[in-house]
Structure formats: C-alpha cells, structure tokens
Design an enzyme around this catalytic site. Structure first.
Site, short mmCIF file in Angstrom:
data_model
loop_
_atom_site.label_atom_id
_atom_site.label_comp_id
_atom_site.label_asym_id
_atom_site.label_seq_id
_atom_site.Cartn_x
_atom_site.Cartn_y
_atom_site.Cartn_z
N SER A 252 45.22 113.67 23.02
CA SER A 252 45.54 113.95 24.41
C SER A 252 44.69 113.18 25.40
O SER A 252 45.13 112.95 26.53
CB SER A 252 45.43 115.45 24.69
OG SER A 252 44.23 115.95 24.17
N HIS A 310 40.00 114.78 28.75
CA HIS A 310 41.23 114.63 29.53
C HIS A 310 40.96 113.88 30.83
O HIS A 310 41.71 112.97 31.20
CB HIS A 310 41.81 116.00 29.87
CG HIS A 310 42.27 116.77 28.68
ND1 HIS A 310 42.74 118.06 28.75
CD2 HIS A 310 42.33 116.43 27.37
CE1 HIS A 310 43.07 118.48 27.54
NE2 HIS A 310 42.83 117.51 26.70
#
Length: 349
Positions: A252, A310
């Site tokens: 991610s 992230h």
C-alpha cells in the site's frame, strides 16, 4: 476520464500487525500476535476450535532503535531508486530500439521487409493460448499481472510453516531487525492476509491504466519500485524517532504513490466507493482526505495501519507528478547517449 467503483478506503494500507512488547535486555523483544480469527476452523459442524497460531511462537529479531541505524536504509533507498530508474530507462531504450529496427533496418526496402515478415508469420505455427492472451493485454495489464503474480507467490509462501521465520525476517519491514535493507523492498510484495492482498491489488488495478497511460510502463515501474522503498524508509524514520519497534508489510505504500499521482494529475476525475456507487467525489478531494487521515495517524500515533509509510508513498507520488517526470525522467537523454555509445562499442552496431 472516469474511474468507477474505486474502493478508496482502508485497503490502501500496510498490515502493521499488533505487537506484544516484552521486557528484555535494554530494549523490548518483539513478538507478533496475529488475530486468532484468521486461524479459526470449524470441526464437526458443532463448535469452533481455536488452533494455536504458529506465528505466535516465533520470536522476532529486535534491537535498539538509534538514529545511526538509518544510514544503511537510507543508502539502500537511494541505491534501489537509482537502479530502478536506470534499469527502466534502459528497458525503454531497448523497447524503442527493437520497435524501430523492424521498420528502419533498411529504410528503402520497408515494404519488402514487411512482406517477408508477413510471409514468415504465415509459415509459423499458430501461437498458443497463453501467447494469445498475453498479446491481447493492455500495457497496464502487462505490468499489473507480474506484480500480482509476485504478490500471490509470496502470499503462498506465508502459508508454509517452515518458511515463516524467513518470511518474517526478509518479507517484513523491521527497523530493529538484523536484516533491515532487503525487507524494505521485499515487504512491498508481501501480504499475510487474503483480504489485504485482494484490496491492495484491486486498488492498484483500478488506478494503473491512468498511471501507465500517462507515464508509460517503463516509467511507471520505476516510480512503483522507488515508492516501495521510499515508503518503507519513511516508516523506519517514524518508528526510530518515536522509538516504537514494529513490523510492516504490504504494497500500500507503493500503491499510495500511484493513487496520489493519478489524483494530482487528473484532479477532476470522479471517483466512487465500491459499495456506494451513487456517491461520487473528485480525485483531488479524495487524496486530500486520505492524506489527512494518514497525517492524523502519524500525529496521534495510531498503530492499526502504517500511516507513515502511506504518507511517504503519497508524498512521493505527488512529487513525481510535479518534478519526477520532467526533472528526473525528462533529463535521461545524457544517460541514453552514454548507454547508446557503450552499447554500440560492445555490439559494433
């Protein structure tokens, strides 16, 4: 350009598993505790039996989190980014050269060359189904499926108990482990949870067509690999600064770079949540909300997801949109001239 049914929620995350910290010799010994529900099984159709989690018995390597431990990861991040860019520039050059050579070997006899090629093609056997399928794919799919295959292969390796100690050592990003650098890259292809893998691959598949159409498959791969190690390094810095050891895995961080690139490049694109397709919102608004949530996670120390990874991936994607395509990838001509000269000297043509 519209992207329908895009799941813009918790799937853009690294699985940062819960950690059990035990007192040790000057620093905590870290042991991973996975949710028992993953390993529940129903026997006889009457009751649920909790099987012992094999991963809960594996002791995680740990060490002191000092700022000096970031030097090697920093150099590794710079090295992987440089190699990714260099390799993908060469890849693009070779693709263009192979494509051009089929037309420009003898400029005056292009038509006859095409006729010979057509006759040769007729004489060859019919390609197999796999070859036909591969040729039918778009450029974005030709990049996506190898990434998917690598992630599925690593996911399968997690299911082999004898491999799990090595998976934790080399496929989990761990700033306090003895092996710090290689897992920064390998962890971006590592998913322990099937839901985590499916969600990440769905988001990547949704946003890849726009990214590859804008960047080209070679530049996209360079950005994706670079984003993977850069997001891992951002996680390292955060954990060292706060002295919070922990494991991270998942694609991610790299996917956030793709998401942020597309949202910044096409801010007016309308997105929708997969379960609520009737509600749409602008891509520029979506990336602001997602980054705000990750920033809050970094500030308040939320631990369910690796928010630092992230945020690092998203910032890299935005930076690549503004400067990477022009200042870095756009200035590859000098290297290509050097590589062309080197290749010409080696091959003699």
């Amino acid at each position: 350009m519209f992207f329908r049914n895009v799941w813009c929620a918790a799937e853009m995350t690294n699985s940062c598993r819960q950690l059990l910290l035990q007192p040790g010799r000057g620093y905590p010994n870290v042991r991973v505790v996975f949710r028992n529900s993953i390993h529940n099984s129903r026997r006889g159709g009457r009751r649920t039996v909790l099987e012992p989690d094999p991963l809960s018995q594996i002791q995680i390597e740990s060490g002191p989190l000092h700022a000096r431990t970031l030097w090697k990861p920093l150099f590794f991040t710079i090295g992987v980014t440089t190699l990714s860019l260099t390799g993908c520039v060469i890849w693009e050059y070779e693709n263009l050269r192979a494509h051009a050579s089929s037309f420009l070997k003898k400029p005056g006899t292009w038509l006859s060359a095409q006729q010979r090629k057509f006759k040769t093609h007729l004489q060859k056997a019919e390609p197999g189904p796999v070859t036909k399928w591969w040729r039918s794919l778009r450029d974005s799919e030709k990049v996506f499926y190898p990434i998917l295959a690598a992630n599925v292969l690593v996911f399968g390796a997690w299911r082999v108990r004898s491999l799990q100690p090595y998976m934790i050592k080399y496929f989990c990003s761990n700033p306090s482990g003895s092996s710090r650098c290689l897992p920064m890259l390998l962890s971006t292809f590592s998913h322990y949870s099937a839901m985590h893998l499916a969600a990440n691959m769905y988001v990547l598949y949704s946003f890849m067509p726009a990214a590859v159409a804008s960047l080209g498959k070679e530049q996209f791969v360079a950005m994706y690999l670079s984003a993977g190690v850069i997001s891992s390094f951002a996680s390292f810095v955060y954990k060292v600064l706060l002295n919070q050891p922990g494991l991270s895995l998942g694609a991610s961080g790299a996917i956030m770079s793709v998401l942020s690139y597309v949202c910044v490049q096409y801010p007016d694109t309308r997105l929708s949540i997969i379960f609520l397709p009737m509600y749409t919102f602008a891509a520029g608004t979506a990336i602001k909300v997602i980054m705000s949530v990750d920033l809050a996670g970094v500030v308040f120390g939320w631990k369910f997801f690796d928010h630092a990874a992230h945020l690092g991936g998203a910032l890299f994607g935005m930076a690549w949109c503004h400067w990477g395509t022009t200042s870095i990838w756009g200035n590859r001509d000098k290297f290509l001239q050097y590589y062309h000269t080197l290749r010409k000297n080696d091959t003699g043509r």
